[in-house]
Design a protein around this motif. Structure first.
Motif, PDB file in Angstrom:
ATOM      1  N   HIS A  41       0.776  -1.252   0.054  1.00 38.68           N
ATOM      2  CA  HIS A  41      -0.172   0.102  -0.037  1.00 38.68           C
ATOM      3  C   HIS A  41       0.794   1.214   0.023  1.00 38.68           C
ATOM      4  O   HIS A  41       0.318   2.353  -0.572  1.00 38.68           O
ATOM      5  N   ASN A  42       1.968   1.224   0.408  1.00 41.12           N
ATOM      6  CA  ASN A  42       2.794   2.412   0.860  1.00 41.12           C
ATOM      7  C   ASN A  42       4.134   2.507  -0.037  1.00 41.12           C
ATOM      8  O   ASN A  42       4.809   3.603   0.039  1.00 41.12           O
ATOM      9  N   LEU A  43       4.476   1.659  -1.079  1.00 37.06           N
ATOM     10  CA  LEU A  43       5.467   1.801  -1.582  1.00 37.06           C
ATOM     11  C   LEU A  43       5.961   2.988  -2.547  1.00 37.06           C
ATOM     12  O   LEU A  43       6.726   3.459  -2.689  1.00 37.06           O
ATOM     13  N   ALA A  44       4.636   3.316  -2.972  1.00 38.96           N
ATOM     14  CA  ALA A  44       4.752   4.628  -3.960  1.00 38.96           C
ATOM     15  C   ALA A  44       4.974   5.869  -3.313  1.00 38.96           C
ATOM     16  O   ALA A  44       5.545   6.762  -3.854  1.00 38.96           O
ATOM     17  N   THR A  45       5.215   5.831  -1.914  1.00 34.31           N
ATOM     18  CA  THR A  45       5.732   6.872  -1.271  1.00 34.31           C
ATOM     19  C   THR A  45       7.156   6.882  -1.144  1.00 34.31           C
ATOM     20  O   THR A  45       7.691   8.015  -0.814  1.00 34.31           O
ATOM     21  N   VAL A  46       7.829   5.863  -1.423  1.00 35.26           N
ATOM     22  CA  VAL A  46       9.234   5.821  -1.324  1.00 35.26           C
ATOM     23  C   VAL A  46       9.905   6.426  -2.459  1.00 35.26           C
ATOM     24  O   VAL A  46       9.714   6.016  -3.647  1.00 35.26           O
ATOM     25  N   GLN A  47      10.713   7.439  -2.384  1.00 32.80           N
ATOM     26  CA  GLN A  47      11.215   8.280  -3.483  1.00 32.80           C
ATOM     27  C   GLN A  47      12.583   7.787  -3.911  1.00 32.80           C
ATOM     28  O   GLN A  47      13.096   7.832  -4.955  1.00 32.80           O
ATOM     29  N   ASP A  48      13.482   7.468  -2.714  1.00 33.66           N
ATOM     30  CA  ASP A  48      14.806   6.858  -3.087  1.00 33.66           C
ATOM     31  C   ASP A  48      14.975   5.366  -2.820  1.00 33.66           C
ATOM     32  O   ASP A  48      14.762   5.130  -1.979  1.00 33.66           O
ATOM     33  N   THR A  49      15.336   4.894  -4.079  1.00 33.65           N
ATOM     34  CA  THR A  49      15.219   3.472  -3.941  1.00 33.65           C
ATOM     35  C   THR A  49      16.353   2.937  -2.993  1.00 33.65           C
ATOM     36  O   THR A  49      16.168   1.730  -2.731  1.00 33.65           O
ATOM     37  N   LYS A  50      17.166   3.638  -2.699  1.00 35.03           N
ATOM     38  CA  LYS A  50      18.492   3.077  -1.829  1.00 35.03           C
ATOM     39  C   LYS A  50      17.997   3.197  -0.557  1.00 35.03           C
ATOM     40  O   LYS A  50      18.624   2.736   0.322  1.00 35.03           O
ATOM     41  N   LYS A  51      17.019   3.764  -0.195  1.00 35.89           N
ATOM     42  CA  LYS A  51      16.305   3.507   1.012  1.00 35.89           C
ATOM     43  C   LYS A  51      15.230   2.543   1.489  1.00 35.89           C
ATOM     44  O   LYS A  51      14.708   2.562   2.725  1.00 35.89           O
ATOM     45  N   ILE A  52      15.139   1.910   0.735  1.00 28.52           N
ATOM     46  CA  ILE A  52      14.027   0.683   0.686  1.00 28.52           C
ATOM     47  C   ILE A  52      14.089  -0.121   1.822  1.00 28.52           C
ATOM     48  O   ILE A  52      13.265  -0.482   2.748  1.00 28.52           O
ATOM     49  N   LYS A  53      15.503  -0.622   2.063  1.00 32.38           N
ATOM     50  CA  LYS A  53      15.518  -1.664   3.239  1.00 32.38           C
ATOM     51  C   LYS A  53      15.347  -0.816   4.257  1.00 32.38           C
ATOM     52  O   LYS A  53      14.829  -1.321   5.336  1.00 32.38           O
ATOM     53  N   SER A  54      16.035   0.339   4.906  1.00 32.72           N
ATOM     54  CA  SER A  54      15.845   1.071   5.884  1.00 32.72           C
ATOM     55  C   SER A  54      14.090   1.003   6.172  1.00 32.72           C
ATOM     56  O   SER A  54      13.829   0.952   7.297  1.00 32.72           O
ATOM     57  N   TRP A  55      13.536   1.749   5.168  1.00 26.37           N
ATOM     58  CA  TRP A  55      12.168   2.026   5.133  1.00 26.37           C
ATOM     59  C   TRP A  55      11.318   0.924   5.476  1.00 26.37           C
ATOM     60  O   TRP A  55      10.524   0.690   6.472  1.00 26.37           O
ATOM     61  N   LEU A  56      11.663  -0.302   5.166  1.00 25.26           N
ATOM     62  CA  LEU A  56      11.257  -1.695   5.439  1.00 25.26           C
ATOM     63  C   LEU A  56      11.148  -2.037   6.653  1.00 25.26           C
ATOM     64  O   LEU A  56      10.312  -2.528   7.413  1.00 25.26           O
ATOM     65  N   PHE A  57      12.320  -1.949   7.332  1.00 28.77           N
ATOM     66  CA  PHE A  57      12.629  -2.161   8.600  1.00 28.77           C
ATOM     67  C   PHE A  57      12.147  -1.292   9.561  1.00 28.77           C
ATOM     68  O   PHE A  57      11.549  -1.620  10.741  1.00 28.77           O
ATOM     69  N   GLN A  58      11.708  -0.177   9.230  1.00 33.39           N
ATOM     70  CA  GLN A  58      11.037   0.907   9.962  1.00 33.39           C
ATOM     71  C   GLN A  58       9.623   0.536   9.965  1.00 33.39           C
ATOM     72  O   GLN A  58       9.146   0.541  11.012  1.00 33.39           O
ATOM     73  N   ILE A  59       8.934   0.015   9.076  1.00 37.06           N
ATOM     74  CA  ILE A  59       7.829  -0.568   8.823  1.00 37.06           C
ATOM     75  C   ILE A  59       7.597  -1.694   9.975  1.00 37.06           C
ATOM     76  O   ILE A  59       6.715  -1.831  10.856  1.00 37.06           O
ATOM     77  N   ALA A  60       8.545  -2.487   9.984  1.00 37.24           N
ATOM     78  CA  ALA A  60       8.515  -3.798  10.636  1.00 37.24           C
ATOM     79  C   ALA A  60       8.560  -3.351  12.218  1.00 37.24           C
ATOM     80  O   ALA A  60       7.897  -3.932  12.911  1.00 37.24           O
ATOM     81  N   ASN A  61       9.524  -2.498  12.533  1.00 34.89           N
ATOM     82  CA  ASN A  61       9.567  -1.800  13.814  1.00 34.89           C
ATOM     83  C   ASN A  61       8.270  -1.184  14.405  1.00 34.89           C
ATOM     84  O   ASN A  61       7.752  -1.596  15.241  1.00 34.89           O
ATOM     85  N   HIS A  62       7.669  -0.699  13.442  1.00 35.38           N
ATOM     86  CA  HIS A  62       6.426   0.213  13.827  1.00 35.38           C
ATOM     87  C   HIS A  62       5.427  -1.058  13.962  1.00 35.38           C
ATOM     88  O   HIS A  62       4.380  -0.815  14.768  1.00 35.38           O
ATOM     89  N   THR A  63       5.274  -1.989  13.293  1.00 34.45           N
ATOM     90  CA  THR A  63       4.213  -3.115  13.232  1.00 34.45           C
ATOM     91  C   THR A  63       4.390  -3.875  14.666  1.00 34.45           C
ATOM     92  O   THR A  63       3.355  -4.322  14.993  1.00 34.45           O
ATOM     93  N   ILE A  64       5.754  -4.069  15.112  1.00 33.54           N
ATOM     94  CA  ILE A  64       5.960  -4.810  16.108  1.00 33.54           C
ATOM     95  C   ILE A  64       5.466  -3.730  17.374  1.00 33.54           C
ATOM     96  O   ILE A  64       4.716  -4.390  18.107  1.00 33.54           O
ATOM     97  N   ILE A  65       5.588  -2.560  17.476  1.00 36.19           N
ATOM     98  CA  ILE A  65       5.143  -1.767  18.417  1.00 36.19           C
ATOM     99  C   ILE A  65       3.408  -1.791  18.215  1.00 36.19           C
ATOM    100  O   ILE A  65       3.103  -1.963  19.461  1.00 36.19           O
ATOM    101  N   ASP A  66       3.201  -1.752  17.369  1.00 37.51           N
ATOM    102  CA  ASP A  66       1.496  -1.787  17.099  1.00 37.51           C
ATOM    103  C   ASP A  66       0.950  -3.122  17.580  1.00 37.51           C
ATOM    104  O   ASP A  66       0.082  -3.068  18.333  1.00 37.51           O
ATOM    105  N   PHE A  67       1.856  -4.162  17.350  1.00 37.51           N
ATOM    106  CA  PHE A  67       1.184  -5.404  17.668  1.00 37.51           C
ATOM    107  C   PHE A  67       1.192  -5.391  19.362  1.00 37.51           C
ATOM    108  O   PHE A  67       0.214  -6.109  19.936  1.00 37.51           O
ATOM    109  N   TYR A  68       2.521  -5.012  20.120  1.00 34.94           N
ATOM    110  CA  TYR A  68       2.433  -5.114  21.605  1.00 34.94           C
ATOM    111  C   TYR A  68       1.520  -3.903  22.120  1.00 34.94           C
ATOM    112  O   TYR A  68       0.734  -4.257  23.159  1.00 34.94           O
ATOM    113  N   ARG A  69       1.329  -2.887  21.684  1.00 36.50           N
ATOM    114  CA  ARG A  69       0.195  -1.909  22.032  1.00 36.50           C
ATOM    115  C   ARG A  69      -1.282  -2.819  21.874  1.00 36.50           C
ATOM    116  O   ARG A  69      -1.742  -2.565  23.037  1.00 36.50           O
TER     117      ARG A  69
END
Length: 180
Positions: A41-69
């Motif tokens: 749903h959000n891939l189109a918001t990524v403008q710099d393809t070099k930052k895909i990996k850090s963007w994915l791990f940021q999503i993962a981190n937020h997903t974990i936080i949301d999961f525990y909340r």
């Protein structure tokens, strides 16, 4: 840049990240699926393809936080359910086990210095006094030795670094760096 290609490249790293941060292995697959949906749903918001990996791990981190909340609101949380309560090996600890051979590959003076300070935990002031070196000189040598070590690492591994300079993830480079 399409989701299938990105997912093939990073799925295993994300899954390993989830296993390190989520106590219940059954929840890992559910969270991985959630991350895939958010990526789609959000891939189109990524403008710099070099930052895909850090963007994915940021999503993962937020997903974990949301999961525990969300889980905290629904259930009484037990200490065995908390990922941060477990004695898990962090990414930094994993890398630390690999550092010694790289340090040993440096010139002897650099290796001795980094082994004492980075592996054995000796303070720089203590090392300077022990070796009869001026503290300011030692600080300079430590920086140069660290730069040499980083050069060796950079030949073999690709690092994802967060804004504070912490290692978030690493991958072996495709080319042979001469390391085992």
């Amino acid at each position: 840049m399409n989701v299938e290609t990105i997912w093939k490249q990073y799925q295993q790293s994300l899954k390993a990240f989830l296993h390190k941060n989520v106590a219940n292995p059954a929840d890992v697959d559910d969270l991985l699926q959630e991350i895939l949906i958010k990526t789609y749903h959000n891939l189109a918001t990524v403008q710099d393809t070099k930052k895909i990996k850090s963007w994915l791990f940021q999503i993962a981190n937020h997903t974990i936080i949301d999961f525990y909340r969300k889980r905290g609101r629904q259930l009484e949380v037990h200490s065995e359910d908390l990922w941060f309560d477990e004695q898990q090996v962090s990414l930094t600890t994993e890398l630390a086990q690999c550092v010694a051979p790289f340090i040993d590959g440096l010139p002897e003076q650099d290796a001795k210095l980094l082994r004492a300070i980075e592996i054995d935990g000796m303070s720089q002031k203590e090392f300077a006094q022990k070796e009869g070196i001026k503290y300011s000189t030692l600080k300079s040598r430590v920086q140069k030795s660290r730069q040499k070590l980083f050069g060796v690492f950079n030949q073999c591994c690709e690092f994802s670094i967060d804004a504070q300079g912490n290692v978030m993830d690493y991958q072996k480079r495709q080319s042979d760096c001469g390391c085992k």
